[in-house]
Design a protein around this motif. Structure first.
Motif, PDB file in Angstrom:
ATOM      1  N   HIS A  33      19.919  19.729 -37.877  1.00  0.00           N
ATOM      2  CA  HIS A  33      21.231  19.882 -38.513  1.00  0.00           C
ATOM      3  C   HIS A  33      21.663  18.457 -38.881  1.00  0.00           C
ATOM      4  O   HIS A  33      22.093  17.694 -38.035  1.00  0.00           O
ATOM      5  CB  HIS A  33      22.236  20.530 -37.567  1.00  0.00           C
ATOM      6  CG  HIS A  33      23.575  20.721 -38.189  1.00  0.00           C
ATOM      7  ND1 HIS A  33      24.381  21.773 -37.871  1.00  0.00           N
ATOM      8  CD2 HIS A  33      24.258  20.014 -39.119  1.00  0.00           C
ATOM      9  CE1 HIS A  33      25.506  21.688 -38.567  1.00  0.00           C
ATOM     10  NE2 HIS A  33      25.447  20.614 -39.321  1.00  0.00           N
ATOM     11  N   VAL A  34      21.522  18.115 -40.147  1.00  0.00           N
ATOM     12  CA  VAL A  34      21.794  16.758 -40.623  1.00  0.00           C
ATOM     13  C   VAL A  34      23.254  16.655 -41.036  1.00  0.00           C
ATOM     14  O   VAL A  34      23.753  17.457 -41.825  1.00  0.00           O
ATOM     15  CB  VAL A  34      20.869  16.386 -41.802  1.00  0.00           C
ATOM     16  CG1 VAL A  34      21.196  15.001 -42.335  1.00  0.00           C
ATOM     17  CG2 VAL A  34      19.404  16.465 -41.374  1.00  0.00           C
ATOM     18  N   ASP A  54      25.885  18.341 -44.577  1.00  0.00           N
ATOM     19  CA  ASP A  54      26.212  18.999 -43.314  1.00  0.00           C
ATOM     20  C   ASP A  54      25.455  20.321 -43.285  1.00  0.00           C
ATOM     21  O   ASP A  54      26.024  21.392 -43.447  1.00  0.00           O
ATOM     22  CB  ASP A  54      27.721  19.222 -43.207  1.00  0.00           C
ATOM     23  CG  ASP A  54      28.143  19.774 -41.852  1.00  0.00           C
ATOM     24  OD1 ASP A  54      27.265  19.946 -40.972  1.00  0.00           O
ATOM     25  OD2 ASP A  54      29.340  20.038 -41.672  1.00  0.00           O
ATOM     26  N   GLU A  55      24.120  20.228 -43.135  1.00  0.00           N
ATOM     27  CA  GLU A  55      23.281  21.421 -43.184  1.00  0.00           C
ATOM     28  C   GLU A  55      21.918  21.159 -42.564  1.00  0.00           C
ATOM     29  O   GLU A  55      21.570  20.021 -42.265  1.00  0.00           O
ATOM     30  CB  GLU A  55      23.107  21.892 -44.626  1.00  0.00           C
ATOM     31  CG  GLU A  55      22.468  20.857 -45.524  1.00  0.00           C
ATOM     32  CD  GLU A  55      22.564  21.200 -46.994  1.00  0.00           C
ATOM     33  OE1 GLU A  55      23.402  22.034 -47.366  1.00  0.00           O
ATOM     34  OE2 GLU A  55      21.807  20.625 -47.780  1.00  0.00           O
ATOM     35  N   LYS A  56      21.154  22.225 -42.403  1.00  0.00           N
ATOM     36  CA  LYS A  56      19.810  22.129 -41.848  1.00  0.00           C
ATOM     37  C   LYS A  56      18.881  21.497 -42.883  1.00  0.00           C
ATOM     38  O   LYS A  56      18.792  21.972 -44.015  1.00  0.00           O
ATOM     39  CB  LYS A  56      19.325  23.519 -41.465  1.00  0.00           C
ATOM     40  CG  LYS A  56      18.040  23.547 -40.701  1.00  0.00           C
ATOM     41  CD  LYS A  56      17.749  24.976 -40.273  1.00  0.00           C
ATOM     42  CE  LYS A  56      16.447  25.101 -39.582  1.00  0.00           C
ATOM     43  NZ  LYS A  56      16.183  26.484 -39.177  1.00  0.00           N
ATOM     44  N   SER A  94      13.107  10.416 -47.356  1.00  0.00           N
ATOM     45  CA  SER A  94      13.458  11.664 -48.021  1.00  0.00           C
ATOM     46  C   SER A  94      14.215  12.577 -47.061  1.00  0.00           C
ATOM     47  O   SER A  94      13.956  12.573 -45.863  1.00  0.00           O
ATOM     48  CB  SER A  94      12.177  12.353 -48.495  1.00  0.00           C
ATOM     49  OG  SER A  94      12.471  13.528 -49.199  1.00  0.00           O
ATOM     50  N   VAL A  95      15.155  13.343 -47.627  1.00  0.00           N
ATOM     51  CA  VAL A  95      15.899  14.350 -46.880  1.00  0.00           C
ATOM     52  C   VAL A  95      15.871  15.627 -47.701  1.00  0.00           C
ATOM     53  O   VAL A  95      16.142  15.606 -48.898  1.00  0.00           O
ATOM     54  CB  VAL A  95      17.365  13.906 -46.639  1.00  0.00           C
ATOM     55  CG1 VAL A  95      18.149  15.001 -45.937  1.00  0.00           C
ATOM     56  CG2 VAL A  95      17.417  12.616 -45.848  1.00  0.00           C
ATOM     57  N   SER A 138      22.611  12.599 -37.096  1.00  0.00           N
ATOM     58  CA  SER A 138      23.663  12.029 -37.940  1.00  0.00           C
ATOM     59  C   SER A 138      23.465  10.542 -38.099  1.00  0.00           C
ATOM     60  O   SER A 138      22.843   9.884 -37.282  1.00  0.00           O
ATOM     61  CB  SER A 138      25.048  12.312 -37.346  1.00  0.00           C
ATOM     62  OG  SER A 138      25.184  11.659 -36.110  1.00  0.00           O
ATOM     63  N   ARG A 139      23.997  10.036 -39.187  1.00  0.00           N
ATOM     64  CA  ARG A 139      23.953   8.601 -39.464  1.00  0.00           C
ATOM     65  C   ARG A 139      25.368   8.075 -39.277  1.00  0.00           C
ATOM     66  O   ARG A 139      26.319   8.582 -39.859  1.00  0.00           O
ATOM     67  CB  ARG A 139      23.498   8.342 -40.897  1.00  0.00           C
ATOM     68  CG  ARG A 139      23.440   6.870 -41.221  1.00  0.00           C
ATOM     69  CD  ARG A 139      22.996   6.677 -42.631  1.00  0.00           C
ATOM     70  NE  ARG A 139      24.028   7.136 -43.547  1.00  0.00           N
ATOM     71  CZ  ARG A 139      24.266   6.541 -44.704  1.00  0.00           C
ATOM     72  NH1 ARG A 139      23.564   5.522 -45.092  1.00  0.00           N
ATOM     73  NH2 ARG A 139      25.215   7.013 -45.490  1.00  0.00           N
TER      74      ARG A 139
END
Length: 89
Positions: A28-29, A37-39, A51-52, A73-74
């Motif tokens: 969950h980023v 705010d999602e997988k 890459s994300v 999270s960053r």
């Protein structure tokens, strides 16, 4: 006071460098700066996020970690919590 040094050593973590290629799957980023705010999956190469998104693990020649149920999270001096995060989502 009886201090248990052995128990403390078991709890302590030691720095381990990142592998050259690391694929984090199903996390969950949360990144307020990029409004994410999602997988997602995250590809890290040589310590840099490359890459994300949806990244296939088939044929990947590095380490793959499944982060299902974990939040990634960053945080930096400029990132702020998004309203969705504050509302308990």
């Amino acid at each position: 006071m009886n201090y248990n040094h052995e128990a403390r050593e078991k709890r302590s973590t030691k720095y381990q460098p990142l592998p050259e290629k690391l694929l984090l799957k199903n996390a969950h980023v949360v990144d307020a700066a990029l409004d994410i705010d999602e997988k997602q999956d995250v590809l890290i190469q040589n310590g840099v996020i490359e890459s994300v998104g949806k990244i296939p693990a088939d044929g990947f020649d590095g380490i793959v970690e499944d982060l299902q149920g974990k939040v990634l999270s960053r945080l930096d001096g400029h990132a702020r919590a998004s309203p969705r995060t504050r509302s308990g989502r």
